[in-house]
Design a protein around this motif. Structure first.
Motif, PDB file in Angstrom:
ATOM      1  N   SER A   1       0.825  -1.209   0.000  1.00 23.98           N
ATOM      2  CA  SER A   1       0.000   0.000   0.000  1.00 23.98           C
ATOM      3  C   SER A   1       0.861   1.262   0.000  1.00 23.98           C
ATOM      4  O   SER A   1       0.562   2.224  -0.705  1.00 23.98           O
ATOM      5  N   ALA A   2       1.919   1.236   0.776  1.00 26.38           N
ATOM      6  CA  ALA A   2       2.823   2.391   0.802  1.00 26.38           C
ATOM      7  C   ALA A   2       3.495   2.593  -0.555  1.00 26.38           C
ATOM      8  O   ALA A   2       3.628   3.725  -1.031  1.00 26.38           O
ATOM      9  N   ALA A   3       3.893   1.497  -1.181  1.00 21.36           N
ATOM     10  CA  ALA A   3       4.519   1.598  -2.503  1.00 21.36           C
ATOM     11  C   ALA A   3       3.513   2.103  -3.538  1.00 21.36           C
ATOM     12  O   ALA A   3       3.854   2.926  -4.401  1.00 21.36           O
ATOM     13  N   LEU A   4       2.279   1.632  -3.454  1.00 22.74           N
ATOM     14  CA  LEU A   4       1.235   2.094  -4.383  1.00 22.74           C
ATOM     15  C   LEU A   4       0.943   3.571  -4.171  1.00 22.74           C
ATOM     16  O   LEU A   4       0.773   4.319  -5.134  1.00 22.74           O
ATOM     17  N   ARG A   5       0.904   3.994  -2.924  1.00 23.83           N
ATOM     18  CA  ARG A   5       0.674   5.411  -2.626  1.00 23.83           C
ATOM     19  C   ARG A   5       1.779   6.260  -3.236  1.00 23.83           C
ATOM     20  O   ARG A   5       1.517   7.309  -3.829  1.00 23.83           O
ATOM     21  N   GLN A   6       3.033   5.804  -3.112  1.00 17.83           N
ATOM     22  CA  GLN A   6       4.144   6.559  -3.685  1.00 17.83           C
ATOM     23  C   GLN A   6       4.059   6.570  -5.210  1.00 17.83           C
ATOM     24  O   GLN A   6       4.345   7.581  -5.846  1.00 17.83           O
ATOM     25  N   GLY A   7       3.658   5.448  -5.788  1.00 24.90           N
ATOM     26  CA  GLY A   7       3.473   5.401  -7.241  1.00 24.90           C
ATOM     27  C   GLY A   7       2.393   6.365  -7.712  1.00 24.90           C
ATOM     28  O   GLY A   7       2.538   7.027  -8.746  1.00 24.90           O
ATOM     29  N   ALA A   8       1.324   6.478  -6.941  1.00 23.14           N
ATOM     30  CA  ALA A   8       0.252   7.420  -7.286  1.00 23.14           C
ATOM     31  C   ALA A   8       0.739   8.863  -7.171  1.00 23.14           C
ATOM     32  O   ALA A   8       0.392   9.707  -8.008  1.00 23.14           O
ATOM     33  N   VAL A   9       1.555   9.139  -6.165  1.00 22.65           N
ATOM     34  CA  VAL A   9       2.113  10.487  -6.017  1.00 22.65           C
ATOM     35  C   VAL A   9       3.023  10.800  -7.199  1.00 22.65           C
ATOM     36  O   VAL A   9       2.953  11.893  -7.781  1.00 22.65           O
ATOM     37  N   ASN A  10       3.862   9.856  -7.576  1.00 22.57           N
ATOM     38  CA  ASN A  10       4.757  10.059  -8.727  1.00 22.57           C
ATOM     39  C   ASN A  10       3.956  10.326  -9.999  1.00 22.57           C
ATOM     40  O   ASN A  10       4.297  11.208 -10.783  1.00 22.57           O
ATOM     41  N   PHE A  11       2.877   9.557 -10.185  1.00 20.94           N
ATOM     42  CA  PHE A  11       2.056   9.736 -11.376  1.00 20.94           C
ATOM     43  C   PHE A  11       1.349  11.090 -11.355  1.00 20.94           C
ATOM     44  O   PHE A  11       1.277  11.773 -12.377  1.00 20.94           O
ATOM     45  N   SER A  12       0.862  11.495 -10.180  1.00 25.31           N
ATOM     46  CA  SER A  12       0.158  12.780 -10.095  1.00 25.31           C
ATOM     47  C   SER A  12       1.096  13.961 -10.350  1.00 25.31           C
ATOM     48  O   SER A  12       0.653  15.025 -10.764  1.00 25.31           O
ATOM     49  N   GLN A  13       2.385  13.772 -10.106  1.00 26.48           N
ATOM     50  CA  GLN A  13       3.338  14.842 -10.389  1.00 26.48           C
ATOM     51  C   GLN A  13       3.660  14.931 -11.874  1.00 26.48           C
ATOM     52  O   GLN A  13       4.031  15.986 -12.371  1.00 26.48           O
ATOM     53  N   ILE A  14       3.505  13.822 -12.586  1.00 18.44           N
ATOM     54  CA  ILE A  14       3.820  13.815 -14.016  1.00 18.44           C
ATOM     55  C   ILE A  14       2.639  14.286 -14.862  1.00 18.44           C
ATOM     56  O   ILE A  14       2.821  14.898 -15.906  1.00 18.44           O
ATOM     57  N   VAL A  15       1.420  14.041 -14.401  1.00 16.32           N
ATOM     58  CA  VAL A  15       0.225  14.360 -15.186  1.00 16.32           C
ATOM     59  C   VAL A  15       0.166  15.824 -15.625  1.00 16.32           C
ATOM     60  O   VAL A  15      -0.130  16.097 -16.790  1.00 16.32           O
ATOM     61  N   PRO A  16       0.452  16.803 -14.759  1.00 12.21           N
ATOM     62  CA  PRO A  16       0.380  18.192 -15.228  1.00 12.21           C
ATOM     63  C   PRO A  16       1.350  18.514 -16.362  1.00 12.21           C
ATOM     64  O   PRO A  16       1.092  19.399 -17.184  1.00 12.21           O
ATOM     65  N   ARG A  17       2.441  17.779 -16.451  1.00 15.45           N
ATOM     66  CA  ARG A  17       3.436  18.029 -17.503  1.00 15.45           C
ATOM     67  C   ARG A  17       3.073  17.380 -18.831  1.00 15.45           C
ATOM     68  O   ARG A  17       3.707  17.642 -19.838  1.00 15.45           O
ATOM     69  N   LEU A  18       2.050  16.521 -18.835  1.00 11.60           N
ATOM     70  CA  LEU A  18       1.698  15.811 -20.062  1.00 11.60           C
ATOM     71  C   LEU A  18       1.068  16.716 -21.110  1.00 11.60           C
ATOM     72  O   LEU A  18       1.324  16.570 -22.289  1.00 11.60           O
ATOM     73  N   GLY A  19       0.213  17.595 -20.688  1.00 13.12           N
ATOM     74  CA  GLY A  19      -0.515  18.418 -21.634  1.00 13.12           C
ATOM     75  C   GLY A  19      -1.861  17.770 -21.945  1.00 13.12           C
ATOM     76  O   GLY A  19      -2.044  16.567 -21.799  1.00 13.12           O
ATOM     77  N   SER A  20      -2.787  18.585 -22.379  1.00 16.68           N
ATOM     78  CA  SER A  20      -4.153  18.095 -22.594  1.00 16.68           C
ATOM     79  C   SER A  20      -4.249  17.136 -23.779  1.00 16.68           C
ATOM     80  O   SER A  20      -5.082  16.237 -23.781  1.00 16.68           O
ATOM     81  N   ALA A  21      -3.403  17.307 -24.788  1.00 19.31           N
ATOM     82  CA  ALA A  21      -3.465  16.417 -25.962  1.00 19.31           C
ATOM     83  C   ALA A  21      -3.083  14.992 -25.577  1.00 19.31           C
ATOM     84  O   ALA A  21      -3.709  14.029 -26.035  1.00 19.31           O
ATOM     85  N   ALA A  22      -2.080  14.842 -24.729  1.00 21.16           N
ATOM     86  CA  ALA A  22      -1.651  13.509 -24.310  1.00 21.16           C
ATOM     87  C   ALA A  22      -2.706  12.852 -23.417  1.00 21.16           C
ATOM     88  O   ALA A  22      -2.907  11.640 -23.464  1.00 21.16           O
ATOM     89  N   LEU A  23      -3.384  13.645 -22.601  1.00 20.54           N
ATOM     90  CA  LEU A  23      -4.397  13.103 -21.709  1.00 20.54           C
ATOM     91  C   LEU A  23      -5.659  12.666 -22.454  1.00 20.54           C
ATOM     92  O   LEU A  23      -6.415  11.852 -21.962  1.00 20.54           O
ATOM     93  N   LYS A  24      -5.871  13.226 -23.646  1.00 26.08           N
ATOM     94  CA  LYS A  24      -7.064  12.877 -24.426  1.00 26.08           C
ATOM     95  C   LYS A  24      -6.839  11.669 -25.334  1.00 26.08           C
ATOM     96  O   LYS A  24      -7.721  11.276 -26.074  1.00 26.08           O
ATOM     97  N   THR A  25      -5.675  11.077 -25.260  1.00 27.56           N
ATOM     98  CA  THR A  25      -5.379   9.894 -26.049  1.00 27.56           C
ATOM     99  C   THR A  25      -6.316   8.766 -25.609  1.00 27.56           C
ATOM    100  O   THR A  25      -6.383   8.448 -24.417  1.00 27.56           O
ATOM    101  N   PRO A  26      -7.037   8.155 -26.534  1.00 28.03           N
ATOM    102  CA  PRO A  26      -7.983   7.104 -26.155  1.00 28.03           C
ATOM    103  C   PRO A  26      -7.324   5.930 -25.428  1.00 28.03           C
ATOM    104  O   PRO A  26      -7.896   5.400 -24.475  1.00 28.03           O
ATOM    105  N   SER A  27      -6.131   5.549 -25.843  1.00 25.35           N
ATOM    106  CA  SER A  27      -5.468   4.422 -25.186  1.00 25.35           C
ATOM    107  C   SER A  27      -5.091   4.757 -23.744  1.00 25.35           C
ATOM    108  O   SER A  27      -5.219   3.922 -22.849  1.00 25.35           O
TER     109      SER A  27
END
Length: 127
Positions: A37-63
């Motif tokens: 659970s602690a590792a998953l929480r850290q993985g979620a934090v890492n992912f949430s830090q990367i999402v803002p840098r993706l841009g809206s076009a990358a987030l709208k990718t269907p896959s």
């Protein structure tokens, strides 16, 4: 549009961590569950830090959207499993150690802990 390798690696890591949490739930190992659970929480934090840098076009990718929906659904299933397991443990504890409905403290049998009483000494003070 194809998912970038960094995002792909991070998503694979999160899926692996979700599987580790699931395995720990099935085994009933509290230490493994806490670590996963602690590792998953850290993985979620890492992912949430990367999402803002993706841009809206990358987030709208269907896959990517499909993959994120799958991950969110998987997390919801694990959460429900954890809630069910918590209820089973709680019911088992209530079976082993029933809750008492009696008063915690007994009524006072002597002068200590009893409400104050008049001694009768000062019945007539003034006329």
């Amino acid at each position: 549009m194809v998912i970038s390798p960094d995002i792909e690696n991070l998503l694979c890591s999160i899926e692996r961590l979700i599987q580790e949490v699931s395995d720990a739930l099935v085994l009933g190992d509290p230490q493994a569950l806490a670590l996963a659970s602690a590792a998953l929480r850290q993985g979620a934090v890492n992912f949430s830090q990367i999402v803002p840098r993706l841009g809206s076009a990358a987030l709208k990718t269907p896959s990517l959207q499909l993959r994120l929906k799958r991950i969110v659904g998987s997390l919801a299933i694990r959460r429900e499993s954890l809630i069910r397991q918590t209820m089973v443990v709680e019911r088992s504890l209530h079976t082993l150690v029933p809750a008492s409905r009696a008063v915690t403290y007994a009524k006072a049998s002597g002068p200590y802990g009893a409400p104050g009483k008049s001694s009768g000494t000062f019945n007539v003070v003034a006329t």
